[in-house]
Design a protein around this motif. Structure first.
Motif, short mmCIF file in Angstrom:
data_model
loop_
_atom_site.label_atom_id
_atom_site.label_comp_id
_atom_site.label_asym_id
_atom_site.label_seq_id
_atom_site.Cartn_x
_atom_site.Cartn_y
_atom_site.Cartn_z
N GLN A 264 -9.21 5.52 -47.54
CA GLN A 264 -8.00 5.40 -46.73
C GLN A 264 -7.08 6.60 -46.91
O GLN A 264 -6.20 6.86 -46.10
N HIS A 265 -7.30 7.37 -47.98
CA HIS A 265 -6.46 8.53 -48.25
C HIS A 265 -6.97 9.81 -47.59
O HIS A 265 -6.40 10.87 -47.78
N GLY A 266 -8.05 9.72 -46.84
CA GLY A 266 -8.54 10.87 -46.09
C GLY A 266 -9.32 11.89 -46.89
O GLY A 266 -9.59 12.99 -46.40
N ASN B 286 -12.36 13.93 -45.54
CA ASN B 286 -12.24 15.06 -44.63
C ASN B 286 -12.53 16.40 -45.30
O ASN B 286 -12.80 17.39 -44.61
#
Length: 216
Positions: free
Chosen positions: A170-172, A175
């Motif tokens: 959820q914190h990315g 990416n």
């Protein structure tokens, strides 16, 4: 550790160091091959005073006593820590609450209550580190008049599966995790770090779509 940020090499070196991961392995009772890369953030002074409500990171406030105990009964496949670079007394916890459901007093208290029975203000001096279960009942109180630089990290275990994926992805981090620079690490740390990164990538691919741990 995001390679787009300045100084990422220094933080990467610390996160994957034996000084940190040696403690994690003791807490999780595991070896290098079980560790999973997770989060490493810098917590700083806010622009304005604010406080977080009393909460458990992965159990909603609306959970019943049975639901709390069902979740708390699961093994905590992670280690979470705050590593203070400057004095920090922002974290407030209720010791032992990660092993039990909330009391009636805790359940009925104002979510932003200034105090809770048996609460402990965690007072860290520069160089102090505290590891804690993220489902302990806790809150944060942050002052805009007090400088703060605290490294907030977590390390996972391969058996965490989607329960941890929901917290981490959820914190990315997905990416940029494949671009994290590991080449400057000592050989043993680099091999361990690469394994941790690969296990996170695998965890993400197996988990598919994950939602947010706490809604709203």
């Amino acid at each position: 550790m995001n390679p787009d940020l300045p100084g990422h090499e220094l933080f990467t070196e610390l996160y994957f160091s034996e000084a940190i991961l040696g403690i994690v392995k003791q807490l999780l009772q595991c070896q290098d091959e079980h560790l999973v890369m997770e989060l490493f953030n810098m917590l700083v002074r806010p622009e304005r005073d604010f406080e977080l409500r009393w909460h458990r990171d992965d159990i909603p406030a609306e959970a019943s006593e049975d639901e709390e105990m069902e979740r708390l009964g699961k093994h905590a496949y992670h280690a979470q820590y705050n590593f203070a670079l400057w004095d920090d007394d922002s974290l407030i916890v209720v010791p032992g609450s990660h092993k039990r459901a909330r009391t009636s007093t805790e359940r009925n208290a104002d979510p932003f209550a200034k105090s809770m029975p048996d609460q402990l203000i965690v007072k860290l001096q520069p160089g102090d580190i505290v590891f804690y279960n993220n489902n302990i009942l806790h809150r944060g109180a942050y002052s805009s008049n007090k400088e703060r630089m605290t490294l907030h990290g977590s390390v996972g275990h391969v058996q965490g599966n989607t329960l941890r994926a929901r917290n981490v992805l959820q914190h990315g981090i997905g990416n940029w995790v494949d671009k994290c620079v590991l080449e400057s690490l000592p050989e043993q740390d680099r091999r361990r770090a690469d394994g941790m990164r690969q296990r996170l990538i695998q965890l993400g691919s197996e988990s598919g779509q994950v939602g947010y741990s706490l809604q709203g």
